[in-house]
Design an enzyme around this catalytic site. Structure first.
Site, PDB file in Angstrom:
ATOM      1  N   GLY A  17      -4.068   3.139  -1.184  1.00  0.00           N
ATOM      2  CA  GLY A  17      -4.804   2.443  -0.134  1.00  0.00           C
ATOM      3  C   GLY A  17      -5.356   3.420   0.886  1.00  0.00           C
ATOM      4  O   GLY A  17      -5.726   4.552   0.558  1.00  0.00           O
ATOM      5  N   SER A  18      -5.332   3.008   2.130  1.00  0.00           N
ATOM      6  CA  SER A  18      -5.974   3.805   3.183  1.00  0.00           C
ATOM      7  C   SER A  18      -5.268   5.122   3.464  1.00  0.00           C
ATOM      8  O   SER A  18      -5.823   5.978   4.147  1.00  0.00           O
ATOM      9  CB  SER A  18      -6.040   2.979   4.473  1.00  0.00           C
ATOM     10  OG  SER A  18      -6.729   1.788   4.213  1.00  0.00           O
ATOM     11  N   THR A  19      -4.022   5.284   2.963  1.00  0.00           N
ATOM     12  CA  THR A  19      -3.360   6.568   3.185  1.00  0.00           C
ATOM     13  C   THR A  19      -4.105   7.683   2.467  1.00  0.00           C
ATOM     14  O   THR A  19      -3.894   8.854   2.744  1.00  0.00           O
ATOM     15  CB  THR A  19      -1.892   6.543   2.690  1.00  0.00           C
ATOM     16  OG1 THR A  19      -1.900   6.225   1.299  1.00  0.00           O
ATOM     17  CG2 THR A  19      -1.096   5.492   3.429  1.00  0.00           C
TER      18      THR A  19
END
Lengths: 384, 633
Positions: free
Chosen positions: B322-324
């Site tokens: 995801g956004s990591t």
């Protein structure tokens, strides 16, 4: 007495005291040494204990010595006179075990008299030689060659051997026949007749094989190839040889035999006691004991040759041969040169009857020596 | 006189034959003597060997398994005394009667009784048969007190592996269990009854070192196999005592913090040396159950559990980051020369061809630069940036931070994750790369997969600027304390620099600082308020389902309304303290919902606890060089 004229100028009639000094003390010493080896081994076999074997064997040996001296001091003419009677008594006992003998070790061999288990086949070893000696004493050298004169002695030997074989005791039967054969040979039976018997005997092996018990067949097969079946029938033979060989020259030390003390060795107090000696005392011990036996046998032969009547000669030689057969068969057996047939080592193996039989035999041999100069007429009783 | 002559003649004949007979007997006796010489001199060596073989048995003495300690020396895996009741038939007499008496004192089920009766009848009378293992002290004393009524019954002491931390350490340590057929290597030690080997985790990886070397006992046995005495004894070498990087106290904390979630994992690392301070995965299992022996049902329950308690999700769970993942895109962009201050307009979506790619924020973020892109986790910024940079450059940057391949921790079963490239897709899917797939990858969705351990490694590298590699084992415990003044810490790994300009990393770190410490950051509510312990992080929420056009039109369904299996994964990567980083942490909560709401608070609690405990600042147990450890498998 039914005894004949004495031609010798030296008066052979001796007082009891004189006879006593005539005893072969050298022989007695040898026998005590051998028995002493036996006591030591029985002590070791019981892991350093006098019970259950050593002490009882000592008592029996003491009794045996008394018996031996008694037999030795009795006039040889007495033994001559009652030779046949003794033979028939032993034969009757042999028939008796066949009829009512107790079962022991899978074979009918004993008559239990309560204080001793009488083994008639052992008595027969002495009785047969007595009977044969008496018979050959009465046969002239020229008659020996006649086959008819051999029928009776062959019967005397074969009948008990057959009964013993039926017990079944292959070792004792074989010993009876071999001892008889030796007596026949010494008495002057022709060479070719022996050759004939040997050839016939070899021819009879395949037939005789049929009559052997399975365990006897197995023992013979095991003997022929012991490592074939190391955990089965060959186990005893192999373990005995391992014990024997591992003793090496000086042995593992008294009571240090691993094979015997850890029970790898079978029957270590009876038939295989020599293996234990070999393991604990090595070649020194085994050759030493063999040497002692050799001296006893040489002594016996010398006595036989020294006797002045045929009865004593044949008797001493026959009994000496008997002793030889015990020693040879037992040692050959434990060293894997002979099938396991259950022949004890005389004076060393634990067991009453054999000890007493051997002591009686030795007594008779000594009697032959003490009464060496006594002459007995050929027809014995008939002369007087 | 006639008879006398005849008699003399007869005596001569007899003497001849007698001497012949005597000669023959002498020859035969000489034959016996020859045989004695053969057996006792020529062949004696062979028979001596055979006699020794007969009586001597070699018995292996299993070495005590090495303990596993945490970085401060707290025992994580030890050996506990195991009391068992054994029965010797020849002393017991009536076995059934004795067992009856025994069953009145200790718990014996019918199965045990039957097995004992069967074993007793099969074995020799003096061979001890185990009646029951793992007796309590209470039971031991009850049996001992009643000794006179229990002939042939004795208490024996053995050793059994014990894991005092039970399920909170299970995935790090693994467990030991009975040797299986396929584990046999010919080492006789493995064939000892009751021997255990490592089947998972550290126990498996360092099994050879932990196992030690077997001792031998030469015993004398008799013909029936009964032991007479011990002749010689060579003690074996106990297994090495392994010192881990893990802080047992912290591990317990992390495990308990995760317990509230259905299925989650977390990794805490020291960014200086790669020491894994805690590595937890829930649900877990009790490794103690494995050496006692699991029942069929227990085993089935474990392997059929939909939450996979046996899997170490921290190293083997692969999730869309995801956004990591956005930091990787940002760093690739910086490397490609894109100005971080250049703004991108976010209307809430981006159109590529005929497809529309949505930002998580329906109304859009307006104008955002890189810093804000990370702080608000604006998807459109990264869609746009990734198109300029290209997937292959992003992948190269991600690889540099430990994503896309195994980081090489000393545990078996680690997974490598996936960082897609054009070539990768052609080789693995058989299709050419689509432009839209770059956009999907830029927000850590699509093909991109990473493990929590990889995410922690990524955070460590961002924070340190070095190629930090995680490790679980520090080495073998030193026998003696090192002399004063010498470094107690053996060989701090000298990690190579990342070859990423510090200025680039500074941009990323400042953005991550803003994520949790700027009031408008996505994880502001999960910030650490303690002075000097503030964390920097990045949230991640990865979809496990496709949101249809229709659903988007009607309004995206809230996670709470979805069945658990279809909810989003919640992720958070972080390091602290923000201005002087020392620790990093990655948390993944499966189907947990939002990263900021679920994962970030967990990471905050963990990093706060870590800094308060400060394991890196405390003196750890002295060790000898780590190279001495033998790995297996």
């Amino acid at each position: 007495m039914a005894i004949d004229i004495f031609l010798s100028r030296r008066n052979p009639e001796l007082t009891l005291r004189q006879k006593f000094w005539q005893l072969n003390w050298g022989m007695v010493l040898l026998l005590c040494l051998i028995a002493g080896v036996g006591f030591a081994m029985l002590y070791s076999a019981a892991n350093g204990s006098m019970t259950p074997w050593a002490s009882r064997q000592m008592i029996r040996f003491g009794l045996g010595l008394v018996l031996m001296f008694t037999v030795a001091l009795i006039d040889i003419r007495f033994w001559f006179r009652y030779a046949y009677l003794i033979y028939f008594a032993a034969f009757a006992l042999l028939v008796a075990v066949e009829v009512m003998g107790t079962i022991g070790m899978g074979a009918q061999r004993w008559i239990d008299l309560g204080f001793i288990r009488l083994q008639p086949s052992e008595m027969m070893k002495v009785a047969l030689v007595l009977a044969l000696a008496r018979y050959f004493h009465g046969v002239a050298s020229e008659d020996i060659g006649r086959p008819t004169y051999l029928i009776l002695p062959i019967m005397l030997a074969v009948a008990p051997a057959g009964l013993v074989l039926k017990q079944p005791d292959l070792g004792t039967a074989g010993m009876l026949l071999l001892a008889a054969g030796a007596v026949f040979f010494a008495a002057g039976v022709r060479w070719w007749k022996f050759a004939l018997v040997i050839v016939a005997g070899l021819g009879a092996i395949p037939i005789g094989w049929q009559f052997l018990h399975d365990y006897q067949k197995a023992r013979v097969m095991t003997f022929l190839n012991p490592e074939n079946d190391p955990l089965g029938a060959g186990y005893h033979s192999l373990q005995a040889m391992i014990a024997f060989g591992s003793g090496a020259v000086t042995g593992k030390g008294f009571m240090q035999g691993t094979q015997s003390h850890l029970n790898f060795l079978p029957e270590k107090q009876t038939d295989f006691i020599f293996t234990m000696l070999a393991e604990e005392f090595g070649l020194v011990g085994s050759l030493g004991l063999l040497g002692l036996y050799f001296l006893v046998l040489a002594y016996g032969l010398a006595i036989s040759l020294r006797a002045r009547n045929q009865f004593a000669r044949v008797l001493a030689l026959g009994l000496t041969t008997n002793l030889f057969l015990y020693v040879f068969i037992n040692m050959a057996m434990v060293m894997g040169m002979f099938p396991v047939v259950g022949v004890p080592l005389p004076l060393v193996s634990y067991g009453g009857t054999v000890l007493l039989t051997v002591m009686i035999a030795m007594g008779l041999i000594m009697s032959c020596y003490i009464h060496r100069d006594i002459r007995i007429s050929r027809r014995g009783t008939a002369e007087v | 006189m006639l008879q006398k002559n005849e008699d003399n003649e007869r005596q001569r004949a007899f003497t001849r034959r007698g001497l012949l007979l005597g000669g023959a007997q002498t020859l035969l006796l000489a034959g016996l003597a020859g045989r004695m010489y053969y057996l006792q001199v020529i062949e004696s060596d062979r028979y001596k060997t055979l006699a020794e073989d007969n009586r001597i048995n070699l018995r292996l003495l299993p070495p005590p398994r090495g303990r596993i300690l945490d970085r401060f020396g707290l025992p994580l895996a030890t050996n506990r005394q195991n009391f068992r009741v054994v029965l010797v038939r020849e002393h017991a007499g009536d076995v059934e009667k004795v067992l009856m008496a025994l069953s009145r004192l200790i718990e014996l089920n019918e199965h045990d009784t039957k097995r004992v009766l069967r074993e007793v009848s099969r074995k020799r009378g003096f061979v001890p048969v185990t009646v029951r293992e793992n007796l309590t002290w209470d039971e031991v004393s009850r049996v001992e007190v009643n000794g006179p009524e229990l002939p042939g019954v004795t208490i024996e002491m053995g050793q059994i592996r014990d894991y005092p931390y039970a399920d909170s350490m299970a995935h790090v340590l693994g467990y030991v269990a009975a040797v299986a057929e396929r584990d046999l290597t010919g080492d006789p030690l493995l064939e000892l009854p009751g021997f255990r080997i490592g089947k998972n985790g550290i126990e498996q990886k360092y099994d050879l070192a932990l196992r030690g070397n077997a001792g031998t006992s030469q015993i004398e046995v008799n013909a029936y196999g009964r032991v007479i005495r011990e002749l010689n004894r060579e003690e074996g070498k106990p297994g090495d005592e392994l010192v881990l990087t893990v802080d047992g106290g912290l591990q317990t904390f992390v495990h308990q913090r995760l317990q509230g979630e259905k299925s989650a994992s977390a990794v805490v690392m020291d960014i200086e040396n790669g020491d894994v301070l805690a590595l937890a995965s829930v649900p877990s299992f009790d490794p103690n159950a494995f050496n006692i022996g699991l029942t069929y049902k227990q085993w089935n329950d474990l392997i059929n559990d939909p939450l996979h308690p046996l899997t170490n999700k921290a190293i083997a769970g692969m999730y869309a980051p995801g956004s990591t993942f956005k930091m990787m895109v940002a760093l690739a962009a910086l490397k490609a020369g894109i100005n971080p201050n250049q703004k991108v307009f976010c209307p809430g979506y981006m159109t590529l061809g005929r497809s529309r790619f949505h930002c998580w924020k329906r109304g859009g973020h307006g104008w955002v630069d890189m810093h804000e892109g990370i702080q608000h986790s604006c998807d459109v910024y990264f869609y746009d940036t990734s198109r300029k940079v290209g997937i292959d450059n992003i992948a190269a940057m991600a690889n540099r931070f430990g994503l896309g391949e195994k980081v090489g921790i000393d545990l078996n079963g680690e997974k490598g994750g996936v960082i897609p490239t054009r070539d990768w897709k052609l080789a693995n899917i058989g299709e050419t790369w689509q432009g839209g797939e770059t956009l999907v990858a830029s927000i850590g969705q699509g093909f991109v997969l990473a493990t929590p351990l990889q995410l922690a490694t990524m955070a460590a590298r961002i924070a340190s600027g070095k190629q930090v590699t995680p490790r679980l084992t520090r080495g073998v415990r030193a026998d003696a304390e090192p002399p004063e003044g010498e470094a107690a810490e053996a060989a701090v790994p000298d990690f190579a620099p990342l070859e990423v300009p510090p200025a680039h990393l500074k941009v990323i770190r400042e953005a991550m600082d803003a994520v949790s410490n700027h009031p408008r950051g996505t994880a502001y509510r999960a910030r650490i308020q303690e002075e000097g312990m503030e964390l920097a992080g990045k949230t991640g929420t990865s979809q496990v389902r496709r949101i249809t056009l229709a659903e988007r039109a009607a309004g995206v369904t809230k996670n709470e309304q979805l069945p658990w299996r279809r909810r989003d994964h919640a992720l958070f990567v972080s390091f602290a303290p923000v201005h002087k980083p020392r620790y990093c942490c990655a948390v993944v909560v499966e189907h947990g919902g939002g990263g900021s709401a679920v994962a970030a608070p967990i990471a905050r609690d963990i990093l706060l606890e870590t800094q308060q405990r400060d394991p890196a600042g405390r003196r750890s147990l002295p060790i000898v060089a780590a190279t001495q450890i033998v790995e297996r498998g």
